[in-house]
Design a protein around this motif. Structure first.
Motif, PDB file in Angstrom:
ATOM      1  N   MET A 128       0.812  -1.217   0.000  1.00  0.00           N
ATOM      2  CA  MET A 128       0.000   0.000   0.000  1.00  0.00           C
ATOM      3  C   MET A 128       0.850   1.273   0.000  1.00  0.00           C
ATOM      4  O   MET A 128       0.340   2.365  -0.228  1.00  0.00           O
ATOM      5  CB  MET A 128      -0.935   0.010   1.209  1.00  0.00           C
ATOM      6  CG  MET A 128      -2.049  -1.000   1.166  1.00  0.00           C
ATOM      7  SD  MET A 128      -3.249  -0.692  -0.180  1.00  0.00           S
ATOM      8  CE  MET A 128      -2.658  -1.822  -1.427  1.00  0.00           C
ATOM      9  N   ALA A 129       2.148   1.136   0.256  1.00  0.00           N
ATOM     10  CA  ALA A 129       3.056   2.286   0.205  1.00  0.00           C
ATOM     11  C   ALA A 129       3.720   2.424  -1.160  1.00  0.00           C
ATOM     12  O   ALA A 129       4.472   3.374  -1.389  1.00  0.00           O
ATOM     13  CB  ALA A 129       4.130   2.149   1.283  1.00  0.00           C
ATOM     14  N   MET A 130       3.436   1.513  -2.084  1.00  0.00           N
ATOM     15  CA  MET A 130       4.074   1.528  -3.387  1.00  0.00           C
ATOM     16  C   MET A 130       3.429   2.551  -4.317  1.00  0.00           C
ATOM     17  O   MET A 130       2.338   3.053  -4.055  1.00  0.00           O
ATOM     18  CB  MET A 130       4.032   0.126  -4.003  1.00  0.00           C
ATOM     19  CG  MET A 130       4.955  -0.856  -3.304  1.00  0.00           C
ATOM     20  SD  MET A 130       4.684  -2.579  -3.792  1.00  0.00           S
ATOM     21  CE  MET A 130       4.843  -2.477  -5.579  1.00  0.00           C
ATOM     22  N   ASP A 131       4.092   2.828  -5.402  1.00  0.00           N
ATOM     23  CA  ASP A 131       3.672   3.899  -6.307  1.00  0.00           C
ATOM     24  C   ASP A 131       2.322   3.625  -6.965  1.00  0.00           C
ATOM     25  O   ASP A 131       1.533   4.555  -7.168  1.00  0.00           O
ATOM     26  CB  ASP A 131       4.751   4.116  -7.369  1.00  0.00           C
ATOM     27  CG  ASP A 131       6.088   4.474  -6.744  1.00  0.00           C
ATOM     28  OD1 ASP A 131       6.350   5.663  -6.546  1.00  0.00           O
ATOM     29  OD2 ASP A 131       6.876   3.554  -6.440  1.00  0.00           O
ATOM     30  N   PHE A 132       2.050   2.365  -7.310  1.00  0.00           N
ATOM     31  CA  PHE A 132       0.774   2.065  -7.959  1.00  0.00           C
ATOM     32  C   PHE A 132      -0.401   2.391  -7.052  1.00  0.00           C
ATOM     33  O   PHE A 132      -1.529   2.562  -7.527  1.00  0.00           O
ATOM     34  CB  PHE A 132       0.719   0.576  -8.359  1.00  0.00           C
ATOM     35  CG  PHE A 132       0.261  -0.337  -7.239  1.00  0.00           C
ATOM     36  CD1 PHE A 132      -1.069  -0.713  -7.143  1.00  0.00           C
ATOM     37  CD2 PHE A 132       1.156  -0.786  -6.279  1.00  0.00           C
ATOM     38  CE1 PHE A 132      -1.503  -1.540  -6.111  1.00  0.00           C
ATOM     39  CE2 PHE A 132       0.739  -1.605  -5.251  1.00  0.00           C
ATOM     40  CZ  PHE A 132      -0.602  -1.982  -5.164  1.00  0.00           C
ATOM     41  N   ALA A 133      -0.149   2.484  -5.734  1.00  0.00           N
ATOM     42  CA  ALA A 133      -1.199   2.741  -4.754  1.00  0.00           C
ATOM     43  C   ALA A 133      -1.388   4.232  -4.480  1.00  0.00           C
ATOM     44  O   ALA A 133      -2.013   4.611  -3.485  1.00  0.00           O
ATOM     45  CB  ALA A 133      -0.880   1.999  -3.458  1.00  0.00           C
ATOM     46  N   SER A 134      -0.875   5.094  -5.355  1.00  0.00           N
ATOM     47  CA  SER A 134      -1.063   6.540  -5.208  1.00  0.00           C
ATOM     48  C   SER A 134      -2.550   6.883  -5.262  1.00  0.00           C
ATOM     49  O   SER A 134      -3.314   6.308  -6.037  1.00  0.00           O
ATOM     50  CB  SER A 134      -0.329   7.284  -6.317  1.00  0.00           C
ATOM     51  OG  SER A 134       1.069   7.077  -6.219  1.00  0.00           O
ATOM     52  N   ILE A 135      -2.940   7.853  -4.439  1.00  0.00           N
ATOM     53  CA  ILE A 135      -4.358   8.215  -4.337  1.00  0.00           C
ATOM     54  C   ILE A 135      -4.680   9.384  -5.265  1.00  0.00           C
ATOM     55  O   ILE A 135      -4.080  10.459  -5.183  1.00  0.00           O
ATOM     56  CB  ILE A 135      -4.729   8.557  -2.883  1.00  0.00           C
ATOM     57  CG1 ILE A 135      -4.388   7.377  -1.959  1.00  0.00           C
ATOM     58  CG2 ILE A 135      -6.208   8.922  -2.789  1.00  0.00           C
ATOM     59  CD1 ILE A 135      -5.053   6.061  -2.316  1.00  0.00           C
ATOM     60  N   MET A 136      -5.663   9.147  -6.143  1.00  0.00           N
ATOM     61  CA  MET A 136      -6.094  10.121  -7.134  1.00  0.00           C
ATOM     62  C   MET A 136      -7.333  10.870  -6.627  1.00  0.00           C
ATOM     63  O   MET A 136      -8.017  10.417  -5.705  1.00  0.00           O
ATOM     64  CB  MET A 136      -6.459   9.417  -8.447  1.00  0.00           C
ATOM     65  CG  MET A 136      -5.569   8.264  -8.853  1.00  0.00           C
ATOM     66  SD  MET A 136      -3.960   8.773  -9.446  1.00  0.00           S
ATOM     67  CE  MET A 136      -4.372   9.351 -11.089  1.00  0.00           C
ATOM     68  N   SER A 137      -7.649  11.978  -7.262  1.00  0.00           N
ATOM     69  CA  SER A 137      -8.867  12.731  -6.962  1.00  0.00           C
ATOM     70  C   SER A 137     -10.028  12.186  -7.781  1.00  0.00           C
ATOM     71  O   SER A 137     -10.029  12.274  -9.011  1.00  0.00           O
ATOM     72  CB  SER A 137      -8.673  14.219  -7.292  1.00  0.00           C
ATOM     73  OG  SER A 137      -9.927  14.884  -7.327  1.00  0.00           O
ATOM     74  N   LYS A 138     -11.026  11.613  -7.106  1.00  0.00           N
ATOM     75  CA  LYS A 138     -12.207  11.129  -7.824  1.00  0.00           C
ATOM     76  C   LYS A 138     -12.979  12.298  -8.438  1.00  0.00           C
ATOM     77  O   LYS A 138     -13.544  12.173  -9.534  1.00  0.00           O
ATOM     78  CB  LYS A 138     -13.120  10.323  -6.904  1.00  0.00           C
ATOM     79  CG  LYS A 138     -14.314   9.706  -7.637  1.00  0.00           C
ATOM     80  CD  LYS A 138     -15.165   8.858  -6.718  1.00  0.00           C
ATOM     81  CE  LYS A 138     -16.242   8.120  -7.525  1.00  0.00           C
ATOM     82  NZ  LYS A 138     -17.157   9.022  -8.243  1.00  0.00           N
ATOM     83  N   GLU A 139     -12.990  13.422  -7.742  1.00  0.00           N
ATOM     84  CA  GLU A 139     -13.699  14.587  -8.270  1.00  0.00           C
ATOM     85  C   GLU A 139     -13.100  15.021  -9.613  1.00  0.00           C
ATOM     86  O   GLU A 139     -13.821  15.322 -10.573  1.00  0.00           O
ATOM     87  CB  GLU A 139     -13.649  15.731  -7.262  1.00  0.00           C
ATOM     88  CG  GLU A 139     -14.437  16.955  -7.705  1.00  0.00           C
ATOM     89  CD  GLU A 139     -14.341  18.119  -6.732  1.00  0.00           C
ATOM     90  OE1 GLU A 139     -15.175  19.044  -6.843  1.00  0.00           O
ATOM     91  OE2 GLU A 139     -13.425  18.123  -5.876  1.00  0.00           O
ATOM     92  N   TYR A 140     -11.776  15.051  -9.693  1.00  0.00           N
ATOM     93  CA  TYR A 140     -11.099  15.406 -10.941  1.00  0.00           C
ATOM     94  C   TYR A 140     -11.375  14.357 -12.013  1.00  0.00           C
ATOM     95  O   TYR A 140     -11.683  14.693 -13.171  1.00  0.00           O
ATOM     96  CB  TYR A 140      -9.598  15.519 -10.670  1.00  0.00           C
ATOM     97  CG  TYR A 140      -8.734  15.838 -11.866  1.00  0.00           C
ATOM     98  CD1 TYR A 140      -9.006  16.919 -12.693  1.00  0.00           C
ATOM     99  CD2 TYR A 140      -7.606  15.067 -12.150  1.00  0.00           C
ATOM    100  CE1 TYR A 140      -8.192  17.221 -13.789  1.00  0.00           C
ATOM    101  CE2 TYR A 140      -6.777  15.363 -13.224  1.00  0.00           C
ATOM    102  CZ  TYR A 140      -7.081  16.439 -14.050  1.00  0.00           C
ATOM    103  OH  TYR A 140      -6.264  16.733 -15.115  1.00  0.00           O
ATOM    104  N   ALA A 141     -11.311  13.087 -11.639  1.00  0.00           N
ATOM    105  CA  ALA A 141     -11.567  12.009 -12.596  1.00  0.00           C
ATOM    106  C   ALA A 141     -12.988  12.097 -13.146  1.00  0.00           C
ATOM    107  O   ALA A 141     -13.210  11.921 -14.357  1.00  0.00           O
ATOM    108  CB  ALA A 141     -11.334  10.658 -11.934  1.00  0.00           C
TER     109      ALA A 141
END
Length: 532
Positions: free
Chosen positions: A174-187
């Motif tokens: 969960m600390a890896m790069d693929f687990a970066s948190i995106m903005s759902k509002e932006y998406a």
């Protein structure tokens, strides 16, 4: 020399106009262009350096300079006694970035976490395949579609992951790069505007730097996030000056046009250490360089042929000529600094005469093959072209004709994921989380073969059984025993020729302070300062 001087002068002009008057600017001479700015579809450190590290955060993070887990966007977490449920309690008040055309109307919350993972495993999510060729290599290579049963929003600040089976590396993953948190509002805004691909071009995260602009193959500009939850970073602007040639990176560093550079040529290290204006940090790399045979293609589908080719290649000569003392011969697919490394494994001996006989006994004659050579320097491989040339010479001595091929870095990574590719690929890996599964599972599992992360496309049931069993127990001694056994199977089957484990060097200006080398090979600039 005149052309190179003009290049330096031009890049200096770009840097001078990059930041506001009086702003403190840090310039990093990066080695290549990122594949994109959404870290989830990729595995390249070059891409992570430009995306997840400056722009995004994860639920949990690695403490700088270590593989120790600490809070990130999750302040705390609970793990059920059976190891099947992970409940993350999110940090309140975290702000997403603003970019041209988007200003967030709310703070980070559980919807963003659920979206960031759901899109990677749910075919019905509009971002599951939001652009041609997009796939989530890490998520699939680690068998997350099988392991993750559900991701639930408990409330705005709580998210619960339920697994189908215990998974010892899960929290570190969960600390890896693929687990970066995106903005759902932006998406969601991009979906409404039919511009989903922009999520990979104009990133919006919560990280220490906000994306400003990217001039392809030239420069990436970022500005400090004034609202970062850990506090604003000391510099005002961060510039990536994309500089593929290691010699030009050195020139820019010595000229003061950049303050930090990665991956110097081994031949330049002594001079860099002798420059009074510079300092060179170094550490053993948590890495491996390898030659991956496409085991789905004849004659590389035969273990005896792969072992014969391994015995034809003088790896010590590669260490001497290419790494110039800054590495050691690799015999295992994990580095000796990692727990569970099997020191009792015997490497394939360099023995051309025995290799000739093995090839003849396998019915192989007049073999012609391709060896792919990376176009960029990586922490595990300073010069893939020269390495391929040495392999070409060695294999000629046993009657094997080698053609050396290469592609632009992004294309190289993409094409090498195709199971129909021909020959053998020079690649390597730096660990992402300090766990052996990050090497053995991602790079050599059957799930990795399906996702393309396993560039040898080797799927061995005995090996897979051992590493999957190791993931499901939290007993370190038992995990170590299983991973040691898996390395025995790997060596017997020889899907790779393991080449080297390197020492990693980071030259930088004496004016730089606060830079911490990561054992995981990434480059993070939060907290880095530069004196006037």
């Amino acid at each position: 020399m005149k052309i190179r001087s003009m290049l330096l002068a031009c890049s200096a002009a770009v840097m001078m106009t990059a930041g506001a008057a009086g702003a403190k600017t840090l310039v990093y001479c990066s080695e290549a262009s990122p594949e994109g700015f959404d870290p989830a579809p990729y595995t390249s450190g070059t891409t992570f350096d430009a995306s997840s590290h400056p722009v995004y955060d994860q639920l949990v993070e690695f403490k700088p300079g270590t593989t120790e887990i600490e809070p990130g966007l999750a302040e705390t977490w609970d793990i059920s006694d059976d190891g099947l449920t992970y409940t993350f309690h999110l940090r309140p008040g975290v702000k997403f970035h603003s970019v041209e055309g988007f200003t967030p109307t709310r703070d980070f919350n559980a919807d963003d976490v659920v979206f960031s993972f759901d899109r990677q495993g749910n075919p019905d999510n509009p971002y599951f395949q939001y652009a041609p060729g997009i796939s989530y290599e890490y998520y699939n290579a680690m068998d997350m579609p099988k392991i993750v049963k559900s991701i639930e929003k408990v409330d705005d600040m709580t998210v619960k992951f339920t697994l189908t089976e215990p998974n010892a590396p899960f929290l570190a993953n969960m600390a890896m790069d693929f687990a970066s948190i995106m903005s759902k509002e932006y998406a969601d805004k991009l979906v409404a505007e039919d511009k989903k691909a922009e999520i990979n071009n104009v990133p919006v995260g919560t990280g220490p730097f906000e994306f400003v602009a990217y001039q392809k193959d030239a420069v990436i500009r970022y500005k400090a996030n004034p609202d970062y939850f850990k506090g604003k970073t000391p510099v005002d602007d961060l510039i990536f000056a994309i500089t593929p040639d290691a010699a030009v990176r050195v020139q820019k560093l010595q000229a003061g046009e950049c303050q930090i550079m990665p991956y110097p040529a081994p031949a330049d290290i002594a001079a860099l250490k002798g420059d009074a204006n510079l300092k060179v940090e170094e550490q053993p790399g948590l890495n491996v360089a390898y030659l991956a045979y496409n085991t789905t293609q004849a004659p590389f589908d035969k273990p005896e042929v792969r072992k014969a080719l391994n015995m034809s290649i003088n790896k010590q000569a590669i260490i001497d000529a290419v790494f110039q003392g800054a590495g050691q011969v690799a015999k295992n697919p994990i580095p000796p600094t990692m727990w569970s490394y099997n020191k009792d494994i015997k490497d394939d001996a360099y023995d051309p005469e025995a290799a000739k006989k093995m090839l003849a006994d396998a019915g192989v004659k007049d073999l012609e093959m391709n060896i792919w050579a990376m176009p960029v320097q990586r922490p595990y491989m300073p010069n893939a072209r020269r390495t391929a040339e040495l392999m070409q010479s060695d294999l000629a001595k046993v009657g094997v004709k080698v053609n050396i091929v290469s592609y632009e870095w992004g294309e190289y990574l993409s094409k090498s994921k195709d199971p129909n590719h021909d020959g053998a690929v020079i690649l390597g890996w730096t660990g992402d989380n300090g766990d052996p599964d990050n090497f053995l599972g991602v790079l050599l599992s059957c799930a990795g073969a399906e996702s393309g992360a396993n560039r040898s496309f080797w799927c061995d049931k005995d090996f897979d059984g051992l590493i999957n069993k190791a993931k499901q127990t939290s007993d370190m001694a038992e995990r170590t025993k299983l991973y040691e056994q898996a390395q025995v199977v790997f060596k017997e089957q020889a899907p790779w020729d393991t080449i080297a484990h390197s020492t990693v060097f980071m030259p930088m200006s004496n004016k730089v302070s606060g830079y911490v080398m990561s054992p995981l090979g990434g480059h993070d600039f939060y907290g880095v300062d530069i004196s006037e």
